[in-house]
Each structure stands twice: as structure tokens, then as C-alpha cells.
Scaffold this motif. Sequence first.
Motif, PDB file in Angstrom:
ATOM      1  N   TYR A  55       0.634  -1.233   0.349  1.00 60.13           N
ATOM      2  CA  TYR A  55      -0.031   0.011  -0.013  1.00 60.13           C
ATOM      3  C   TYR A  55       0.811   1.011  -0.398  1.00 60.13           C
ATOM      4  O   TYR A  55       0.157   2.762  -0.506  1.00 60.13           O
ATOM      5  CB  TYR A  55      -0.948  -0.104   1.364  1.00 60.13           C
ATOM      6  CG  TYR A  55      -2.141  -0.908   1.332  1.00 60.13           C
ATOM      7  CD1 TYR A  55      -3.349  -0.689   0.563  1.00 60.13           C
ATOM      8  CD2 TYR A  55      -1.565  -2.411   1.295  1.00 60.13           C
ATOM      9  CE1 TYR A  55      -4.476  -1.207   0.339  1.00 60.13           C
ATOM     10  CE2 TYR A  55      -3.382  -3.202   1.357  1.00 60.13           C
ATOM     11  CZ  TYR A  55      -4.107  -2.761   0.998  1.00 60.13           C
ATOM     12  OH  TYR A  55      -5.681  -3.719   0.280  1.00 60.13           O
ATOM     13  N   GLY A  56       1.800   1.253   0.952  1.00 66.08           N
ATOM     14  CA  GLY A  56       2.593   2.213   0.518  1.00 66.08           C
ATOM     15  C   GLY A  56       3.661   2.964  -0.732  1.00 66.08           C
ATOM     16  O   GLY A  56       3.669   4.079  -1.023  1.00 66.08           O
ATOM     17  N   LYS A  57       3.622   1.593  -1.280  1.00 63.20           N
ATOM     18  CA  LYS A  57       4.490   1.191  -3.077  1.00 63.20           C
ATOM     19  C   LYS A  57       3.598   1.621  -3.508  1.00 63.20           C
ATOM     20  O   LYS A  57       4.004   1.544  -4.769  1.00 63.20           O
ATOM     21  CB  LYS A  57       5.139   0.859  -3.059  1.00 63.20           C
ATOM     22  CG  LYS A  57       6.573   0.326  -1.965  1.00 63.20           C
ATOM     23  CD  LYS A  57       7.609  -1.019  -1.495  1.00 63.20           C
ATOM     24  CE  LYS A  57       8.330  -1.240  -0.814  1.00 63.20           C
ATOM     25  NZ  LYS A  57       8.816  -2.081  -0.469  1.00 63.20           N
ATOM     26  N   GLU A 158      12.541   2.589  -0.098  1.00 57.53           N
ATOM     27  CA  GLU A 158      12.264   1.390  -0.596  1.00 57.53           C
ATOM     28  C   GLU A 158      10.827   1.842  -1.382  1.00 57.53           C
ATOM     29  O   GLU A 158      10.716   1.457  -3.014  1.00 57.53           O
ATOM     30  CB  GLU A 158      11.234  -0.071  -0.019  1.00 57.53           C
ATOM     31  CG  GLU A 158      12.396  -0.585   0.727  1.00 57.53           C
ATOM     32  CD  GLU A 158      11.359  -1.437   1.898  1.00 57.53           C
ATOM     33  OE1 GLU A 158      11.181  -1.818   1.369  1.00 57.53           O
ATOM     34  OE2 GLU A 158      12.010  -2.235   3.162  1.00 57.53           O
ATOM     35  N   ILE A 159      10.358   2.953  -1.182  1.00 55.31           N
ATOM     36  CA  ILE A 159       9.266   3.705  -1.670  1.00 55.31           C
ATOM     37  C   ILE A 159       9.926   4.114  -2.506  1.00 55.31           C
ATOM     38  O   ILE A 159       9.341   3.634  -3.762  1.00 55.31           O
ATOM     39  CB  ILE A 159       8.259   4.212  -0.228  1.00 55.31           C
ATOM     40  CG1 ILE A 159       8.164   3.648   0.027  1.00 55.31           C
ATOM     41  CG2 ILE A 159       7.602   4.908  -1.233  1.00 55.31           C
ATOM     42  CD1 ILE A 159       6.792   3.604   1.266  1.00 55.31           C
ATOM     43  N   THR A 160      10.286   4.912  -2.174  1.00 52.94           N
ATOM     44  CA  THR A 160      11.205   5.761  -3.614  1.00 52.94           C
ATOM     45  C   THR A 160      11.741   5.125  -4.810  1.00 52.94           C
ATOM     46  O   THR A 160      11.553   5.625  -5.687  1.00 52.94           O
ATOM     47  CB  THR A 160      12.371   6.925  -2.330  1.00 52.94           C
ATOM     48  OG1 THR A 160      11.951   7.444  -2.061  1.00 52.94           O
ATOM     49  CG2 THR A 160      13.280   7.790  -3.567  1.00 52.94           C
ATOM     50  N   GLN A 161      12.455   4.414  -4.439  1.00 57.91           N
ATOM     51  CA  GLN A 161      12.750   3.080  -5.109  1.00 57.91           C
ATOM     52  C   GLN A 161      11.604   2.369  -6.274  1.00 57.91           C
ATOM     53  O   GLN A 161      11.841   3.146  -7.773  1.00 57.91           O
ATOM     54  CB  GLN A 161      13.702   1.810  -4.945  1.00 57.91           C
ATOM     55  CG  GLN A 161      14.384   0.983  -6.025  1.00 57.91           C
ATOM     56  CD  GLN A 161      14.336  -0.838  -5.453  1.00 57.91           C
ATOM     57  OE1 GLN A 161      13.586  -0.766  -4.867  1.00 57.91           O
ATOM     58  NE2 GLN A 161      16.015  -0.671  -5.800  1.00 57.91           N
ATOM     59  N   VAL A 162      10.980   2.011  -6.737  1.00 55.66           N
ATOM     60  CA  VAL A 162       9.476   1.466  -7.181  1.00 55.66           C
ATOM     61  C   VAL A 162       9.376   3.437  -7.554  1.00 55.66           C
ATOM     62  O   VAL A 162       8.896   3.126  -8.440  1.00 55.66           O
ATOM     63  CB  VAL A 162       8.465   0.993  -5.531  1.00 55.66           C
ATOM     64  CG1 VAL A 162       7.181   1.299  -6.773  1.00 55.66           C
ATOM     65  CG2 VAL A 162       8.949  -0.367  -5.859  1.00 55.66           C
ATOM     66  N   MET A 238      19.216  -4.547  -0.046  1.00 53.65           N
ATOM     67  CA  MET A 238      17.530  -3.826  -0.115  1.00 53.65           C
ATOM     68  C   MET A 238      18.261  -1.787  -0.514  1.00 53.65           C
ATOM     69  O   MET A 238      19.319  -1.812   0.271  1.00 53.65           O
ATOM     70  CB  MET A 238      17.453  -3.526   1.286  1.00 53.65           C
ATOM     71  CG  MET A 238      16.080  -4.860   1.471  1.00 53.65           C
ATOM     72  SD  MET A 238      14.908  -5.715   1.113  1.00 53.65           S
ATOM     73  CE  MET A 238      14.175  -3.805   1.685  1.00 53.65           C
ATOM     74  N   PRO A 239      17.210  -1.504  -0.440  1.00 51.50           N
ATOM     75  CA  PRO A 239      17.616   0.363  -0.587  1.00 51.50           C
ATOM     76  C   PRO A 239      17.438   0.551   0.586  1.00 51.50           C
ATOM     77  O   PRO A 239      16.937   0.764   2.048  1.00 51.50           O
ATOM     78  CB  PRO A 239      16.289   0.612  -1.435  1.00 51.50           C
ATOM     79  CG  PRO A 239      15.610  -0.945  -1.907  1.00 51.50           C
ATOM     80  CD  PRO A 239      16.274  -1.849  -0.833  1.00 51.50           C
ATOM     81  N   GLY A 240      18.636   0.980   0.398  1.00 50.53           N
ATOM     82  CA  GLY A 240      19.062   2.545   2.210  1.00 50.53           C
ATOM     83  C   GLY A 240      20.021   1.263   3.249  1.00 50.53           C
ATOM     84  O   GLY A 240      20.321   1.925   4.260  1.00 50.53           O
TER      85      GLY A 240
END
Length: 291
Positions: A55-57, A158-162, A238-240
Motif C-alpha cells: 500500500y505504501g508503494k 524502498e518506496i522511493t525506489q519503486v 535492500m534500498p538504503g
Amino acid sequence: MSTSDRFTKFLNNLTLTSDQLADTQTKYDTVAKKLHGHYFTTEFKGDTRKLIGSYGKGTAVRPPRDVDILFLLPSTLYDRYKARSGNVQSQLLQEVRSVLQERYPSTNIRGDGQVVVVPFQNGHSVEVLPGWRTTDKKFLVPNTHDGGHWQTVDHDAEITQVQSSDSRSSGNTRKLIKMLKAWQRECSVPIKSLVIELRSVNFLAKWEYYDKGATYHDWMIRDFFAQLLEYRNGTCAMPGTDEKISYGDAWASKAESALGRARKACEFEHAKNERSAAEEWRKVFGSRYEF
């Protein structure tokens, strides 16, 4: 219907309805509001909870799955748990569980690894990840496994990557992830949604037709499966953070089957045999793929 029309309709069939989104928000905000009222004296405005996961992504599909939230606890609580002994991470989850049990006394709320799971009758749950914001703007969260430890995660990254991949690919990143989640559910594929997301971003970073429209979705699915199979038991950062995620290989036989059907479907598409193509895609994605 043409290739483009069929895939466009398929994605529409995967999109959450406004009622489903509203119901989901009511559930996770009610959970977060209960925790906020227990740990803070201020009015709940939503700033102590962060929507993470699908949901966040923006990659959630219907029927609705579990919704993940990160709840930000006061720093004084970390100081208290830091002074304890034993599996303090498990103790924290049990405390959060007890608070939520007050709001849902007849619900079987449980701690599970890193999260507290609040199940609802309509088949999906709210999974609460308690934690704290760190000085470098990441998050410190509990992990109860192997005697318990604190773990640093970066859900913002993670959200920014998507988001970045989706913008670059004209929306294809989220579309690809959603279609693969339909395959995951339809074929009972033992692959983590996180692996699907990471591989989709990496695949589209180098795929020749990364920003093309729905006419290319058949090739996109076919070529993704082909590349996925090259990463049996592979890992990805994992991102970050420096954490490595293992892809495993329990999903490989299902991916091989899907690749075979995708190749046949693409051949049928090329031959203008649209019905046969659609029948192959339905074996991969299920009845929400219409023709």
C-alpha cells in the motif's frame, strides 16, 4: 480484444476499488489511533503511523491483501526496553499486542517475527511494525528471531525506489509488479512479494522497451520470467541498507511453467491468434485476465 486492450483490462481488474481503499484506511487508522492514544498525549493526526509494504508503494491489488503500517513509538519507550534483558524485542511485540487487544478483545491478535498481526473478518489483516526513527532518518525495528535483536530498515528508500522506477518507466514498474502478484496468487507461487518488487525494478532498469505501452506487456512478462530464472538463489541489496535479501529457488518450477506459457502466448499474439494467446495468459494470471 487486442493485446493492449486485454492487458489494460486485466490491470483494471487488479486495481483496488474506492470502497476497498476506504475500508483499508479505516482499519489501519483505527489500529494506529489506538496505539497513539496509549503512547502519546497528543491528538492523533496520522503522523505516528507510516503506510509501508504494497500500500505504501502503490502496488496493492485486489482482492485486498494484508496492509502494513510502521508505528513510530516515543523514544522513552526504547530507553526502557534497552535497559531490559532477554528477548526484549518479543516483549515489545507482546506489549503492543496487549494494547491492541483492548480495542479488539475478541480478535486473535498475535506477534509474528517483526510485526503484530490484527486479523479482520474480510480476509486481510493489519500488520503493525513498531519502531523508532533514527538520526539518519531510517527506522529501528524489533526482530524476535534468534534470541531477538534490533534491525535497521529504510522503508522510505524502498518506496522511493519503486516510485522512481515507475516514473522512469511510464508506470510499467507498478503494472508489472501487480501482474506478477496475480501470478503469485493464482499459481500459489512460493515467492516473496519483496522479491517480485526488487526484481521488477532491476529488470526494467535495463529492459529495452521499459517505457512502452500495453502493446508490449506480453513481451515484458515473457522477458521478466526469463531473467528471473537467472537469479535462482541470488541476492539483492535492500534500498538504503546493507541488508542482502536472498531470492531462494522454491519458485523456480512455477516460473519455468509461466515462462513456457508466456512464450507460447507471445507466439500466438504474433500470429494474431488472440483467443489462444489469451487462454495461455489465463493459465498464468487466472480469470481476471479476460478476453
